[in-house]
Design an enzyme around this catalytic site. Structure first.
Site, PDB file in Angstrom:
ATOM      1  CG  LEU A  24      -2.077   1.066   1.067  1.00 27.89           C
ATOM      2  CD1 LEU A  24      -3.141   0.607   0.085  1.00 27.89           C
ATOM      3  CD2 LEU A  24      -2.695   1.398   2.420  1.00 27.89           C
ATOM      4  CG  HIS A  25       2.114   2.909  -3.275  1.00 25.18           C
ATOM      5  ND1 HIS A  25       1.897   1.574  -3.577  1.00 25.18           N
ATOM      6  CD2 HIS A  25       1.991   3.581  -4.443  1.00 25.18           C
ATOM      7  CE1 HIS A  25       1.652   1.450  -4.872  1.00 25.18           C
ATOM      8  NE2 HIS A  25       1.704   2.653  -5.421  1.00 25.18           N
ATOM      9  CG  HIS A  44       0.141   7.889  -6.194  1.00 25.75           C
ATOM     10  ND1 HIS A  44       1.099   7.625  -7.141  1.00 25.75           N
ATOM     11  CD2 HIS A  44      -0.421   6.692  -5.899  1.00 25.75           C
ATOM     12  CE1 HIS A  44       1.112   6.327  -7.412  1.00 25.75           C
ATOM     13  NE2 HIS A  44       0.186   5.739  -6.669  1.00 25.75           N
TER      14      HIS A  44
END
Lengths: 328, 328
Positions: free
Chosen positions: A264-265, A267
């Protein structure tokens, strides 16, 4: 074609055999030419791999001495520094006028209007595939599709995310970290995306990578992740305000689905910058994700999510095989 | 400056007094020049109104004889037809090489690399405002904000939507209609958006305008509108498949919030075409809207919706006045 052949014969035998390495001084100035310098004149054009009228760009597949080459041509942006010279030294050809509007074609001195040219030579089939414009399709993935098609596909692939762990453990890119909350449950590391040159805030692009492992994507999120998501939203905004003087109202904060890697990331991009992947067919506002989970903890487990995939993508093949894509 | 003054003195008195109207033959070819032909050389540049490195475009505010002018410069896209000539008659300057990659600057014959130039003269303050690049902000509108800020703003404005009624009543653009479902409750009219030249399917852009009046936007939708939305989704897809041979999996079907006019309409664009307004800060998939209303009929009345507004926008001013925008 005779002209092209003649040009090639002018090269020395050595240059002909290793055209990529040899260089010589250009007659009309201090710049270097590769032989090579006649690479375009010698190019046998086979196909246009892709083109963009919007970006003034064209990518050509050609052959040089029987080997594949890819040539990327892109017009340069205007430079403010040479605008005055451009205005005074160009020729204007009248096209049409209507009331207060008139239009022209402008012919500009060569040095003010160069075209950036990149040659990939010899090019492999992989290069051609990469640059060829693909068909793309909108996939509508139900919760069941995720379980029966997407999840097995992700698990079958050895998407290495060692590079992500290297960042989190400061074994790589440690000097690039903009902010870190080390908490193992709700913490994250914020650093510039590789696409951002960090020179201008106008195209600011940062990524927050969560410390918690095992959350593959949006699909894994439930109400138990709300503290994590709220922490990223709050502290990510604060860190960007502190480091780049950009307030939250000028940021676009979102997740990708499908993401390009399954850890999970989030932006963070400048709202002014039309970043790749910020279209509705891939991006989900973090604030919307939080709201949706607040009213329904199973929202992302149960909803149909739409996203774009390009031809040749492995997951797209799986949806095709399962008869879940409308081609008619 | 002396040179510019001299050029202008060459004009006859009549031409000087009405520079927009007079034309004369260009000495070096059959094309016409306006006096006018020296419009750029005579231009006193005041400011760059906006520029786009992506689109290779720049917009300049200048003055001609004390009057405001706007000059739009945009490089032309590549033409496949002249690519061969471009390859054989240009000069390549070597920049760098790394392994199989090498890059160059290409100098191209003038006639193959013209710049589209548009002059607006005399320009008014409105033109300058239109072309000046604005700051933009992400507004997070709660359900309460909609009632107390947005709705009163919409109602206070006399946004005329007579042109929409003209289309629905076939008083205008009747010949452009692609498909119509005349049902007063769930029916709609499908026609090309004005931005689409209808020449190529690659940038297909159609609009479905609902027959039912009084639905201003997404915010007005509840579960009672599901039959209308489902009908548009189903029949819109079918009509586009029939007329343009484009399957639903290659379409992006969405609503705007905020919309540009407050009579419910749905956008259909080619998925391949990065249409203006298809970013997550404005676009909402029709299929998502349907899903959300199916699980919560009050979804769009109660949720916080995020959207982008540009400086100078009246609604943005209202959010500022209400202290609902973070500028820090």
């Amino acid at each position: 074609m005779a002209e092209k052949a003649a040009k090639r014969e002018c090269s020395s035998p050595k240059e002909t055999s290793t055209p990529k390495k040899a260089k010589k001084l250009n007659e009309d100035g201090g710049c270097f030419l590769k032989p090579g310098g006649d690479v375009l004149a010698s190019l046998k054009t086979l196909e246009i791999l892709s083109e963009s009228a919007e970006e003034k760009k064209i990518i050509v597949h050609g052959q040089l001495e029987g080997n594949d080459a890819v040539v990327v041509l892109e017009k340069n942006p205007f430079s403010k520094d040479t605008l005055e010279e451009l205005f005074t030294s160009s020729t204007l050809k009248f096209d049409m006028e209507n009331n207060i509007y008139s239009s022209y074609s402008l012919q500009v001195p060569l040095h003010l209007n160069e075209i950036k040219t990149t040659v990939i030579y010899p090019a492999t089939e992989e290069h051609l595939k990469k640059y060829r414009s693909h068909q793309s399709f909108l996939v509508e993935e139900t919760g069941d599709d995720y379980q029966s098609i997407t999840l097995p596909y992700i698990q079958s692939r050895t998407f290495s995310i060692q590079w992500v762990y290297n960042i989190l453990e400061k074994k790589a890119e440690a000097e690039r970290i903009v902010y870190e909350d080390p908490d193992p449950k709700v913490g994250f590391t914020l650093l510039p995306d590789l696409k951002w040159d960090q020179k201008r805030v106008v195209n600011l692009y940062l990524i927050a990578i969560v410390h918690q492992r095992g959350i593959k994507s949006l699909r894994d999120l439930t109400e138990e992740h709300l503290p994590l998501l709220q922490n990223i939203l709050k502290k990510g905004k604060e860190a960007i305000r502190t480091h780049y003087q950009l307030p939250a109202s000028k940021l676009r904060i979102y997740l990708h689905y499908q993401p390009s890697y399954y850890h999970l990331h989030v932006h963070f991009t400048n709202l002014k910058y039309r970043a790749p992947g910020c279209g509705l067919e891939r991006a989900h506002f973090l604030s919307d994700v939080i709201q949706n989970l607040q009213s329904d903890g199973q929202y992302y487990k149960t909803r149909t999510l739409s996203f774009q995939l390009h031809e040749g993508n492995g997951l797209l093949c799986k949806f095709k095989e399962a008869g879940r894509l409308e081609f008619r």
